[in-house]
Structure formats: structure tokens, C-alpha cells
Enzyme design. Structure first.
Site, PDB file in Angstrom:
ATOM      1  N   HIS A  59      54.552  42.043  17.272  1.00  0.00           N
ATOM      2  CA  HIS A  59      55.354  40.055  17.078  1.00  0.00           C
ATOM      3  C   HIS A  59      55.032  40.446  15.568  1.00  0.00           C
ATOM      4  O   HIS A  59      54.337  40.971  14.472  1.00  0.00           O
ATOM      5  CB  HIS A  59      53.805  39.354  16.836  1.00  0.00           C
ATOM      6  CG  HIS A  59      53.740  38.894  18.318  1.00  0.00           C
ATOM      7  ND1 HIS A  59      54.648  37.732  18.463  1.00  0.00           N
ATOM      8  CD2 HIS A  59      53.650  38.828  19.009  1.00  0.00           C
ATOM      9  CE1 HIS A  59      54.027  37.628  19.808  1.00  0.00           C
ATOM     10  NE2 HIS A  59      52.880  37.975  20.355  1.00  0.00           N
ATOM     11  N   LEU A  60      56.461  39.744  14.294  1.00  0.00           N
ATOM     12  CA  LEU A  60      56.636  40.493  13.151  1.00  0.00           C
ATOM     13  C   LEU A  60      56.126  39.174  11.942  1.00  0.00           C
ATOM     14  O   LEU A  60      56.775  39.737  10.946  1.00  0.00           O
ATOM     15  CB  LEU A  60      58.215  41.008  12.686  1.00  0.00           C
ATOM     16  CG  LEU A  60      57.748  43.287  13.926  1.00  0.00           C
ATOM     17  CD1 LEU A  60      59.010  43.176  13.445  1.00  0.00           C
ATOM     18  CD2 LEU A  60      57.121  43.436  13.792  1.00  0.00           C
ATOM     19  N   ARG A  61      56.384  37.916  13.047  1.00  0.00           N
ATOM     20  CA  ARG A  61      55.749  37.175  12.683  1.00  0.00           C
ATOM     21  C   ARG A  61      57.469  35.980  11.826  1.00  0.00           C
ATOM     22  O   ARG A  61      56.919  35.109  10.983  1.00  0.00           O
ATOM     23  CB  ARG A  61      54.566  36.495  11.561  1.00  0.00           C
ATOM     24  CG  ARG A  61      53.767  37.666  12.184  1.00  0.00           C
ATOM     25  CD  ARG A  61      53.465  36.192  13.156  1.00  0.00           C
ATOM     26  NE  ARG A  61      51.456  36.329  13.715  1.00  0.00           N
ATOM     27  CZ  ARG A  61      51.793  36.214  14.948  1.00  0.00           C
ATOM     28  NH1 ARG A  61      51.947  35.708  15.982  1.00  0.00           N
ATOM     29  NH2 ARG A  61      50.319  36.820  14.971  1.00  0.00           N
ATOM     30  N   ASP A 119      58.108  35.096  27.131  1.00  0.00           N
ATOM     31  CA  ASP A 119      56.556  35.706  26.763  1.00  0.00           C
ATOM     32  C   ASP A 119      55.777  34.602  27.445  1.00  0.00           C
ATOM     33  O   ASP A 119      54.965  34.761  28.846  1.00  0.00           O
ATOM     34  CB  ASP A 119      56.434  35.696  25.560  1.00  0.00           C
ATOM     35  CG  ASP A 119      54.986  35.677  24.409  1.00  0.00           C
ATOM     36  OD1 ASP A 119      55.693  37.030  24.144  1.00  0.00           O
ATOM     37  OD2 ASP A 119      54.328  35.179  24.050  1.00  0.00           O
ATOM     38  N   ASP A 145      50.592  45.155  21.347  1.00  0.00           N
ATOM     39  CA  ASP A 145      51.296  43.697  20.705  1.00  0.00           C
ATOM     40  C   ASP A 145      50.393  43.674  19.551  1.00  0.00           C
ATOM     41  O   ASP A 145      49.245  42.593  19.008  1.00  0.00           O
ATOM     42  CB  ASP A 145      49.156  43.260  21.910  1.00  0.00           C
ATOM     43  CG  ASP A 145      49.693  41.850  22.497  1.00  0.00           C
ATOM     44  OD1 ASP A 145      50.803  41.403  21.625  1.00  0.00           O
ATOM     45  OD2 ASP A 145      48.854  41.376  22.334  1.00  0.00           O
ATOM     46  N   HIS A 197      47.650  38.600  11.279  1.00  0.00           N
ATOM     47  CA  HIS A 197      47.428  36.997  10.948  1.00  0.00           C
ATOM     48  C   HIS A 197      47.284  36.572   9.433  1.00  0.00           C
ATOM     49  O   HIS A 197      46.077  37.913   9.042  1.00  0.00           O
ATOM     50  CB  HIS A 197      46.189  36.626  12.464  1.00  0.00           C
ATOM     51  CG  HIS A 197      46.699  35.666  13.208  1.00  0.00           C
ATOM     52  ND1 HIS A 197      47.636  34.438  13.638  1.00  0.00           N
ATOM     53  CD2 HIS A 197      46.346  36.426  15.013  1.00  0.00           C
ATOM     54  CE1 HIS A 197      47.946  34.090  15.313  1.00  0.00           C
ATOM     55  NE2 HIS A 197      47.107  35.931  15.255  1.00  0.00           N
TER      56      HIS A 197
END
Lengths: 327, 428
Positions: free
Chosen positions: B63-65, B153, B306, B310
């Protein structure tokens, strides 16, 4: 993350009271003994001791509770502490403030102890982990996890009526899955060395792999009550039930409700306990709740003294232990 | 640019290469292995003595946001962390804001990655529009825009008829469907594995059956439709066993597992450690060992990170109220190397699970070092011990339960299409 026992300080003394799990038997006995001493305080004309004079205790309740909050408030006042009651739902967090910000603001006001109730398991641990060095945290119930002061007052009540823990068989009946009280009672009973702990309820209300908690699981109330010394009835926690757990309260009462007839299967001198609030006709029949074997009101009466003992212990202000020896 | 990587142990499982060879790179491609091509003059020589030279790592799930959650991380920041970790290809799930359900979002992600120039980013497109589980996305357009597969997802498609149609539609365009197998009704907003630890801590549990029920129902559709299907983030031994059976029966299914599920268990959640709050949850020791076993047998083809960076506040709350996920790019290789030390797999197999196998699942040119192929290269010292601490984390996310762990294996150089994008500084 620091994996040391969060509840103990560098000298191994109690600093926070978050869960019974991991505490030593002697510590629990010290608390029960101190509670005996404090019981006499509540019977005096001036119901106060100056042990926590000058200290500020905050009842930080994120979940509605009148009875528990009142006993904590009474306990703190009888120890001569100043008490603040904060209903969080109506204040800071509803404006978007985080739990940590709320905590830090209160610490900035030089509070010495937080009594925390929260709907989420682990909330008291979280607050304790981030507490300032001079602050103690008492868990007044977090989610389904723990309610250790309730368990201690239950232990106090059991000792009061039965004396010796070692030869006791204790049954906890009902909604074990959602009960923080049951978890704390199981740890307390194990630590104090009872002979056998049984949990009784339908499979939907028993936690997965409950046997790893050191209990025997029964799904038949009648079989589970045989030769039992202490019966602890639990309330069905509808507010925590997401999904179908039971077909009806009627069937639940038929199978797991405690009636006089079913109680006859336990030992004749068995005591009946309930952490309250009780639902008559759902988990317990009125004749049993109000009957001669019920010690439910004694539990309530013991709440203040036991909480005084725990608060004093966490702030290292316990009086000298009384002469009484535990069996 | 011409680069000579000399004296290293070249391991390229795609081509059965394992030997002390020089690797020659020219114009972004592998020019030769062993002997220098005629007239080759290096602009840069990398001394790889006592190091392993392998294809750049291909991470199936990071996840690269960006777009939408840039306060957590950006494509540029996480590409930099990837380069530090030997990862040259990142596959990102469609759970951006907005989701990758239009060509515009897919293009934006790839453009930003190209601008950063530190790692290749390939997006998965949304299986359903807005990940709503009800309306099919424009899969043909998403494929044309560069999406390498489609996925919903953890936003499960509740209605099996819609999932069936979505699979059929994906099959029309030869798109692989990526499934995160978790039945949402059985998961029931749980936060940890439904077992002994959950009972002890009073947290709400997600039973192993939430995964196996989802795997079973999905396999029933794959059997009928024949669409190529990849199961992401297996967490149970039973789920992996079911995949093995399906593969034995000739079904076109593959699977991956995260590096942390191969090392941590539900017991790591004790003390309410929010850094171990992940989805799917950490399971039992038996599951962890089972996943290792199915990985060693090749049923689980790939290890992924994965990666879920954050901001600090996301983990600063009581356990159940914290965000799920671990910042994991920088531990992907060291945790995988630990499996070699633990005897789970050979170094060659481990590298295959991080290079050629995930590249094949994505259907992209990556993960191999044959002459003529794009020169994405990772050079690492397999015996370098180091301690993961906050200062060393390049990712914007510092949320990892592996802080203070002593790790073995350090990336020293990363080349992306022949261009050095990372070199370990002496003394670092």
C-alpha cells in the site's frame, strides 16, 4: 513494545491494577486482608482515613456506569482523596479529541490516578502504557477483557463466606464470551488456588479454546452444578452481542436460568453470586436471587472496602496487614 | 549507462543460475553474465564479493497510500524505501482514495512512480466500481491503462452471483483476479484470531473458517469459470491446503503469504500490541508452521510485504481501535532470509519466491536476469547483521513490531532498469 509486566513498578510493587492475570497470589491476599481493615472504616461514625489526602483521583468513564463509578468515588473519598468524575462521551472525545490527548490534558492538571472504564478491550492497558511516571491506573472494566476490582470483591465475598479457597468448586454460568467479569474471576480463582472452575453455558456464549484459561466447560447446567460450592451467575450482555447467539430468553431461562430446583444439585451450603445488574427470570429466578443462599447484596456492600484497598495499594499507601491469616 | 557487478554470487532462479559470475548491464538491460561482451567498458563497477546478486525483488502487495492518504506516505517516499530494500517492482492494491477503478487513477499512480524513478509500480484495478461489490468495473480500460490484475481487496463481494460475473468478465480480458479470502460475515468486525489469545484478552475474534469458507466458495467459482485467480495473504494452514488440492486438480490458482505471517503468531498480540494488529489476523503457531510448509512445497508461490505505512497516531489507541497493518518493505528480505536460516527453504527457493514467481503471477517482465532482460537487480550481503530501529526506517511508516529485532541480510545496491537507485553507505 515493552513486554514487562505493565502493572508492576521497578521494585515489583503494584503500580497499575489492570488485570488479575500475571499477579501473584500474595498480592491478591494482601488486597483482601487490607479490605478487611477498610471494612471497619466504613462502619465507623467518621468513615474516612487520611491515606490519600492531597491526591486527586479521576473517574474517567468512557462507558455509562452509575454503580461502579459510585463505589469508586466513595472509596476514593473515604481515603480522603479529591475526586473528579468525568463523563467522556459528553465532553472531549465527542469533539474529536483522542484518548491520549484527553489523558495528557488531565495529567497536566496534576491528577494522580485514573480509574478507567472503556468499551474497548485493552483501553486501560493503553492508558497505563502512556501514563506519566507519577500516575496510577485502575481498570474499572475494559470491553470484554477485564474487570479486576469486581473480581476482587467477589473473591472477598467468597472468602467471607467460605474461608478457604483451596477446596472450592466454583461454577460461572451464562454469557462467559462477553464477560470481562468472568475473565477476571477465572484468573483470580486460579491464582487463589480453587480446586475446580467450571464455566457453564451454550457453545455460542463460551469463548473459543476456553479450556486454555484453566476451566472445565459444561453445556448442561444440571451436570455443571453438581457438588458446586459457589455459583456465579452472569447477565446476558445483549449490548455486546453482534449476531445471533440465542433463540430466546425463554429458552435460555429454561436451560441456564438458576431456579431453586436446579440449585438443589449444588452443595447444600452453596452460595449464589451475581455481579449485577441482575435480570430476574432471564438468568436467575427471584426466589433464588432473594433466597437464603444469595450473597448478591453482600457483594455490593464489599465493593467500597475492596476498592479502597486496591487504590491504596496502587499508591503504596496500604495500612499494616491485620493479624488474620488466610487459610 | 554501463555497470559491471563483479565477484558476486549470482542467483537467478528463473534461469537456473547460481554461481560466482560477473553481471554486465548496458542501456538498462542485462548485457551478459560471466564474460564481458566485446568492447564493454563499465561506467560503474560494483564490487559484490561475498554478496548475492539477484533479480530486483517483486512485491505483490504494498500500500503506497497515494492518492488519498498522503499523510501516511507517498509513492515517492515508499519507492525510496523499496529501493533501500532491493525491491524494484511494487504491486499496489486498488484501495486508494479514490480507488483504482478508472484509468485516470491507474495512470496517475504509474506517472508518480515514474517521476520518483526509484521503483516500478504496477496497480491492481478494482474488481467492482468503487469497490462496492455490486457493479463491475471497466476492466478492459483498466487493463489498457496498465493494471496487472483486478481485486476488491478486503471489500468482499457479498453476492456470489456478482463475484461470478466479475470473474467471467475478468477472464474475458485475461486478467488475473486477486482475492483476499475472508468471509466478512464470519469475520464479524473481529480484530484477532478467534482462539486462545482472543479468549484471554476479550478481543473479538475472526475464526479461521472466515478464510477457508471464502477460499472454498471462490474455488467453486474458479472451477466453473477457469479464471486465473490469485489468493492474497493466506493466514491459515487449512486455506493453503485447499489451494494445494485445487492446484493438484489443475485449477489456475496461486497464492502468497506475508513475511510477518511466517514469523508472528496470535501470541504476539498479548499485551495488546497494536503493532501486531493486522488483517488477516496473526493465527496459531500451527498455522504459521503450516504456511511455512506450504511455502516450502511451492503451493504458496510468493512472499509479499503487505506494506501498510501509517502515521504514528493510527496505532496510538486501544488495540481494537487502531489501524491494521505493518510497515514492511524494509523487513521483507531479512525476514525471508530468516526462513532460510530456519531451514524452511533454500536461498534459491527464497529468492524465487521474491522474484520470478511473483513476476509470473503479475505477468510482467521482471524477476529474471537473462541477457536482454530489463536490468532490475538487487545486491545484498546475506551475512550482514543489523538492528532495525526507527532512525533506519526509510518508509514514512514506522509501524512495525520488528523494531529492535536483530536482522540478517542487508541490501547494498539496487538497480532499476540498469540505473543505480540505492547504494548502502559505508558504515551504515
Amino acid at each position: 513494545m515493552d513486554k514487562r509486566n505493565l502493572q508492576l513498578d521497578d521494585n515489583g510493587q503494584l503500580r497499575h491494577f489492570l488485570t488479575i492475570e500475571g499477579l501473584k497470589r500474595q498480592l491478591l491476599i494482601d488486597i483482601l486482608d487490607a479490605a478487611e481493615s477498610f471494612s471497619s472504616v466504613t462502619e465507623q461514625t467518621v468513615k474516612k482515613v487520611p491515606l490519600l489526602r492531597g491526591k486527586t483521583i479521576v473517574n474517567l468513564f468512557f462507558e455509562a456506569s452509575t454503580r461502579t463509578r459510585t463505589t469508586f468515588e466513595l472509596a476514593a473519598k473515604r481515603l480522603s482523596a479529591d475526586v473528579l468524575n468525568i463523563n467522556i462521551n459528553a465532553s472531549a472525545t465527542s469533539k474529536g479529541e483522542t484518548l491520549l490527548d484527553t489523558q495528557r490534558n488531565l495529567e497536566a492538571m496534576h491528577c494522580d490516578m485514573f480509574v478507567v472504564r472503556h468499551a474497548v478491550s485493552g483501553a486501560a492497558h493503553f492508558i497505563a502504557r502512556h501514563a506519566a511516571a507519577h500516575v496510577s491506573v485502575i481498570n474499572a472494566g475494559d470491553g470484554r477483557h477485564a474487570h479486576p476490582t469486581q473480581a476482587m470483591l467477589d473473591m472477598f465475598t467468597i472468602r467471607h463466606h467460605k474461608g478457604d479457597f483451596h477446596r472450592l468448586r466454583v461454577a460461572i454460568v451464562g454469557d462467559i464470551l462477553h464477560s470481562r467479569v468472568a475473565r477476571s474471576q477465572i484468573h483470580a480463582l486460579s491464582t487463589l488456588g480453587v480446586e475446580e472452575i467450571r464455566v457453564i453455558g451454550p457453545k455460542t456464549l463460551i469463548p473459543p479454546e476456553a479450556h486454555t484459561l484453566g476451566v472445565h466447560v459444561h453445556h448442561d447446567l444440571r451436570a455443571g452444578l453438581r457438588d458446586i460450592d459457589v455459583v456465579i451467575m452472569l447477565r446476558l450482555q445483549h449490548e455486546r452481542m453482534l449476531g445471533a447467539f440465542l433463540p430466546s430468553e425463554h429458552e435460555y431461562f429454561q436451560l441456564y436460568g438458576l431456579t431453586e430446583a436446579k440449585l438443589e444439585l449444588a452443595k447444600p451450603d452453596a452460595i449464589i453470586m451475581h455481579p449485577g445488574p441482575i435480570n430476574r427470570g432471564v438468568e436467575i429466578d427471584s426466589a433464588v436471587a432473594d433466597g437464603p443462599q444469595s450473597v448478591i447484596l453482600n457483594q455490593v456492600a464489599h465493593g467500597t472496602a475492596v476498592r479502597m484497598a486496591i487504590m491504596a495499594k496502587a499508591m503504596q499507601r496500604l495500612p499494616s496487614p491485620p493479624a488474620r491469616e488466610l487459610h | 549507462m554501463r555497470v559491471r557487478i563483479s565477484g558476486g554470487r549470482v542467483i537467478d532462479p528463473a534461469n537456473d543460475v547460481d554461481g560466482r559470475l560477473d553481471l554486465f548491464v548496458a542501456d538498462g538491460r542485462v548485457a551478459a553474465l560471466g564474460r564481458a561482451p566485446d568492447g564493454f567498458e563499465a561506467d560503474l563497477v560494483i564490487d559484490a564479493a561475498n554478496r548475492v546478486v539477484c533479480p530486483g525483488l517483486v512485491d505483490l502487495r504494498a500500500h503506497l497510500r497515494e492518492p488519498g492518504h498522503e499523510h501516511k506516505a507517498t509513492i515517492a517516499s515508499e519507492s525510496r524505501a523499496a529501493a533501500h530494500s532491493g525491491i524494484t517492482t511494487l504491486c499496489c492494491p486498488p484501495t486508494t482514495l479514490p480507488p483504482v477503478d478508472t484509468p485516470a487513477v491507474a495512470s496517475l499512480i504509474m506517472r508518480r512512480a515514474e517521476a520518483a524513478g526509484l521503483a516500478r509500480v504496477v496497480p491492481l484495478g478494482a474488481l467492482t466500481r468503487g469497490l462496492d461489490g455490486e457493479h463491475l468495473s471497466e476492466m478492459a480500460a483498466l487493463k489498457q491503462a496498465g493494471c496487472v490484475g483486478v481485486s476488491n481487496d478486503f471489500h468482499a463481494v457479498d453476492n456470489p452471483l456478482i463475484l461470478s460475473r466479475a470473474m467471467e468478465y475478468a477472464a474475458t480480458f485475461d486478467l488475473t483476479v486477486f482475492i483476499n479470502p475472508q468471509d466478512p460475515r464470519l469475520a464479524n468486525n473481529g480484530t484477532v484470531h478467534d482462539g486462545a489469545v482472543c479468549s484471554r484478552l476479550g478481543l473479538s475474534g475472526i475464526p479461521a473458517a472466515a478464510e477457508t469458507v471464502a477460499v472454498a466458495s471462490c474455488l467453486a467459482l474458479v472451477e466453473r469459470i477457469g479464471v486465473r485467480t490469485h489468493f492474497s495473504l493466506l493466514s491459515t494452514a487449512r486455506g493453503a491446503q485447499m489451494i494445494a488440492r485445487a492446484q493438484h486438480d489443475g485449477m489456475p490458482v496461486t497464492a502468497d503469504v506475508s513475511a510477518h505471517h511466517l514469523h508472528l503468531t496470535e501470541n504476539d498480540v498479548l499485551d495488546f500490541d497494536s503493532q501486531c494488529h493486522v488483517m488477516p489476523p496473526l493465527r496459531t503457531l500451527r498455522d504459521r508452521d503450516g504456511l511455512r510448509q506450504w511455502l516450502s512445497r511451492g503451493t504458496i508461490a510468493a512472499i509479499c510485504s503487505d506494506h501498510q505505512p501509517h502515521e504514528a497516531d493510527a496505532k496510538l489507541a486501544p488495540f481494537g481501535e487502531t489501524a491494521t497493518g505493518i510497515s514492511a518493505l524494509e523487513t521483507l528480505l531479512p525476514l525471508s532470509l530468516r526462513l532460510v536460516d530456519d531451514g524452511v527453504m533454500t536461498l534459491n527457493e527464497m529468492i524465487a519466491s521474491l522474484t520470478v514467481r511473483p513476476a509470473r503471477i503479475l505477468g510482467i517482465e521482471a524477476g529474471d536476469l537473462a541477457p536482454g532482460r530489463r536490468a532490475d537487480v538487487c545486491v545484498f550481503d546475506p551475512d550482514h547483521y543489523w538492528v532495525l530501529n526507527r532512525d533506519r526506517l526509510v518508509s514514512r511508516g514506522h509501524n512495525t513490531p520488528f523494531l529492535d529485532w536483530e536482522l540478517k541480510g542487508r541490501v547494498t545496491h539496487t538497480l532499476l532498469a540498469g540505473i543505480p537507485v540505492y547504494a548502502l553507505k559505508p558504515g551504515d
